[in-house]
Design an enzyme around this catalytic site. Structure first.
Site, PDB file in Angstrom:
ATOM      1  CG  ASP A 126      18.527  -2.514 -22.961  1.00  0.00           C
ATOM      2  OD1 ASP A 126      19.669  -2.311 -23.400  1.00  0.00           O
ATOM      3  OD2 ASP A 126      18.275  -3.361 -22.090  1.00  0.00           O
ATOM      4  CB  ALA A 127      14.665   3.092 -24.383  1.00  0.00           C
TER       5      ALA A 127
END
Length: 288
Positions: A233-234
């Protein structure tokens, strides 16, 4: 209904310097290229120049492949390395969608495709549960159920990789697909795999993030659409949006609003990706 005008889209990034715009526009003018859209940006932090140029296909004396070959000389001259591409709007875009049980994003995307609002061919939907098989097949799209049994994730991901590879899609959309892609797939699908997640990360990690947020009395619910990388999620962010909640909203209200904003944000991000509006530089994006 009149078919849309065929266009070539050039996206380009290189170290900033004087004369870049003149060189690109001069190259296109030399070959009769009719520019219908042009956008520019320079990042002062990295001294990197970005542009997106859209040219009428019928104004050039060659096809997209020849344009790539000719423009490659300009790109090399400007030290663009691999930070450029030429796409052809006459080539149909293909997507494969990965899902689990939550169907709100899939329903939304299928509706947009069916109405013509989202111009892409959904080649297949792959789910680690079969909950969304019926709605997928109702739209005339193949559904593949790939279970992820305990101890069998590696084999399951290999099956998913093969199924996706059969279609060579321009986008692999994780529409609330609740499995973490292995690093090898992140690399193979780099720049094509698109994910959506709620805005509570990293504040509310783990189970029931909406319950945690409700307890804390948050006032905004949001969503982030981003490219998938091995850093969970980055990855580079394509689009984000928020919707307000207040003290009168129940957890169920917050979940509903969260799903609404996830649908819209994912659809926008996918559209911009398919239209070649997103330029990635490091872990940041420029969206024209």
């Amino acid at each position: 209904m009149t078919a849309p005008e065929r266009r070539y889209v050039i996206t380009f990034g290189c170290p900033d310097r004087t004369g870049i715009i003149a060189r690109i526009s001069g190259f296109l003018a030399e070959h009769g290229g009719w520019i219908v859209e042009a956008a520019y940006h320079t990042d002062p932090d990295t001294s990197w120049f970005f542009t997106r140029q859209v040219v009428r296909a019928d104004s050039l004396p060659f096809d997209a492949a020849e344009l790539r070959a000719h423009f490659g000389e300009v790109a090399a001259e400007l030290s663009a390395e691999s930070s450029w591409q030429v796409s052809d709007t006459g080539e149909r875009r293909r997507a494969v969608i990965l899902v689990s049980k939550a169907g709100h994003c899939l329903y939304d995307l299928l509706g947009r495709v069916a109405s013509g609002e989202l111009d892409v061919d959904v080649a297949a939907v792959i789910g680690n549960h079969d909950s969304l098989a019926d709605i997928t097949r109702a739209h005339g799209i193949p559904f593949h159920h790939v279970p992820f049994p305990p101890g069998g994730k590696a084999a399951a991901f290999e099956e998913v990789r093969k199924l996706v590879g059969e279609h060579d899609p321009h986008a692999v959309v994780l529409a609330r697909f609740m499995q973490i892609l292995p690093a090898a797939l992140c690399r193979e699908w780099a720049g094509r795999a698109i994910n959506i997640h709620h805005s509570f990360l990293p504040s509310f990690i783990g189970a029931k993030p909406y319950h945690q947020a409700h307890t804390r009395g948050v006032k905004l619910v949001g969503a982030t659409c981003h490219y998938v990388t091995a850093d969970l999620d980055a990855g580079p962010i394509i689009e984000q949006d928020v919707i307000r909640v207040d003290h009168g909203d129940s957890v169920e209200d917050m979940v509903r609003k969260g799903r609404d904003i996830e649908k819209v944000t994912l659809a926008r991000g996918l559209r911009w990706h398919l239209e070649n509006r997103v330029l990635v530089h490091g872990n940041r994006t420029v969206v024209f």
